[in-house]
Design an enzyme around this catalytic site. Structure first.
Site: not given
Ligand code: DSN
Length: 426
Positions: A46, A193, A220, A223
């Site tokens: 933590y 974003d 994120t 990706k």
């Molecule tokens: N789920 C993601 C996508 O596949 O684009 C976006 O959050």
């Protein structure tokens, strides 16, 4: 592992990933090093707070670890500040809204059916209940050109506090300079974003919104950036003591965001994920990552061309990034969900997606979204794209021909096994 049930599912998933080809544009394969960090003992710890300012003892290793991840993210994207604690992209976006907006404030974001994301104000989300979302969209569906004149008019009228550039289903680029011009005129904070294209920005294959005066970038990390499942926020301004709430100014965005992630919105950071983020950022800083990013774009362009040669109707008739939207209804008279299941059955994983002004509902839309980040990680090049396009075409035509589908599945598997997963190699 003692838990046979879970172990068998892990092995089965490994085999599914190995035997098929991943076409979902938001997925990727991480390196063995990223997996090792994710499975490390940092999961036991933590660490509420930030490096040097934690609420629990025992932070000898978490502090330098998180600082390393922060420093690498800043270097990668050229920002003054990085917060590596968001659990994923949706919490990252919500934290930014909460940090800068008051309930009822206006955000301008891309039309959802033109490629915007759920967290950009879809009526079913909690953000849409708190804030007022207004839209920009595509002017010409055949080219994907954004209607910047309309964007300017709406921005002048609605005075958004945030203008958000970003998408999860748009196959073209955004003109960040235009966003900045409009945002600066109406006094909006500029937020990008970049979840889908962060790896392409890091690899210098696509422009970086910070070079055009954007204030905030969310992403994120799993990706195109090819790290663990997780989120990231970067901003420009002064990073100050996160234990003290600063005045709400653009200069203080970094600290407002840090305060919103913790204690505002999240609890303890997931330190094993932060370890894996740090590893992924180092990988993305290496020169080879630029080759990887450039190859993603080359593969996507080639795949789009090969599909169009085979009578696939593509949204905007091509792509300038890593993703391709196929209008399956116009191409073959089948909806995106039927196409998704069909391609799943032959080892090609894709996802159904709405196309602009889609007459069909989101659960069964007209489109199929595919892309090249995972294929490129696996080592496929332009010449391989014709083979994939051919399977997609043959699959659509063989929808009721079980024997042909079985044959196609065998061909996909034989081909896929020539390209080991990266976590099998290193
Ligand atoms: N789920 C993601 C996508 O596949 O684009 C976006 O959050």
């Amino acid at each position: 592992m003692n838990d046979r049930e879970v172990w068998d599912l892990i092995k089965a998933e490994e085999q599914r990933q190995r035997d098929g080809l991943e076409l979902i544009p938001s997925e990727n394969y991480v390196s063995r090093d990223v997996l090792t960090a994710l499975g490390s003992v940092f999961t036991n710890k933590y660490s509420e707070g930030y490096p040097g300012k934690r609420y629990y003892g025992g932070q000898d290793n978490t502090d330098p670890l998180e600082q390393l991840a922060i420093d690498r993210a800043k270097q990668l994207f050229g920002s003054d500040h990085a917060n590596v604690q968001p659990h994923s992209g949706a919490p990252a976006n919500i934290a930014v809204y909460q940090a800068w907006l008051n309930p009822g404030d206006t955000v301008m974001a891309m039309r959802l059916d033109h490629g915007g994301h759920l967290t950009h104000g879809h009526p079913v989300t909690s953000s849409a209940k708190l804030y007022n979302f207004v839209r920009y969209g595509i002017k010409d569906i055949e080219t994907g050109e954004i209607d910047y004149d309309e964007m300017y008019k709406v921005a002048k009228k609605e005075k958004p506090k945030i203008i958000l550039a970003g998408f999860s289903g748009f196959p073209r680029g955004l003109d960040y300079a235009k966003f900045a011009e409009i945002g600066n005129e109406v006094g909006a904070v500029l937020m990008a974003d970049m979840a889908h294209i962060a790896g392409l920005i890091a690899g210098k294959a696509l422009p970086n919104p910070f070079d055009f005066g954007f204030h905030i970038m969310t992403s994120t990390t799993h990706k195109t950036l090819r790290g663990p499942r997780g989120g990231l926020i970067m901003s420009n301004g002064t990073v100050s003591n996160p234990l003290k709430m600063p005045e709400k100014t653009v200069e203080n965005l970094p600290t407002l965001i840090d305060r919103e992630i913790f204690p505002g919105f999240q609890g303890g950071p997931h330190m094993h994920v932060i370890a894996a983020k740090a590893v992924a950022f180092r990988e993305a800083l290496a020169p080879e990552f630029q080759d990887y990013s450039t190859q993603i774009l080359k593969n996507a362009k080639q795949l789009a061309d090969e599909l169009m040669k085979r009578n696939f109707k593509l949204v905007t008739n091509g792509t300038d990034n890593h993703l391709i939207q196929i209008d399956m209804m116009t191409s073959f008279g089948i909806d995106g969900r039927i196409a998704q299941d069909l391609y799943d059955s032959i080892g090609l994983t894709a996802n159904c997606n709405a196309i602009p002004d889609d007459p069909l509902p989101p659960f069964r839309p007209s489109g199929l979204r595919i892309g090249t980040p995972a294929l490129t990680t696996r080592g496929l090049k332009e010449k391989d794209m014709a083979i994939i396009a051919e399977w997609l075409a043959k699959g659509a035509k063989a929808i009721n021909d079980k024997k042909s589908l079985v044959q196609l599945k065998a061909e996909v598997k034989e081909f896929a096994l020539k390209f080991p997963l990266p976590n099998e190699i290193n």
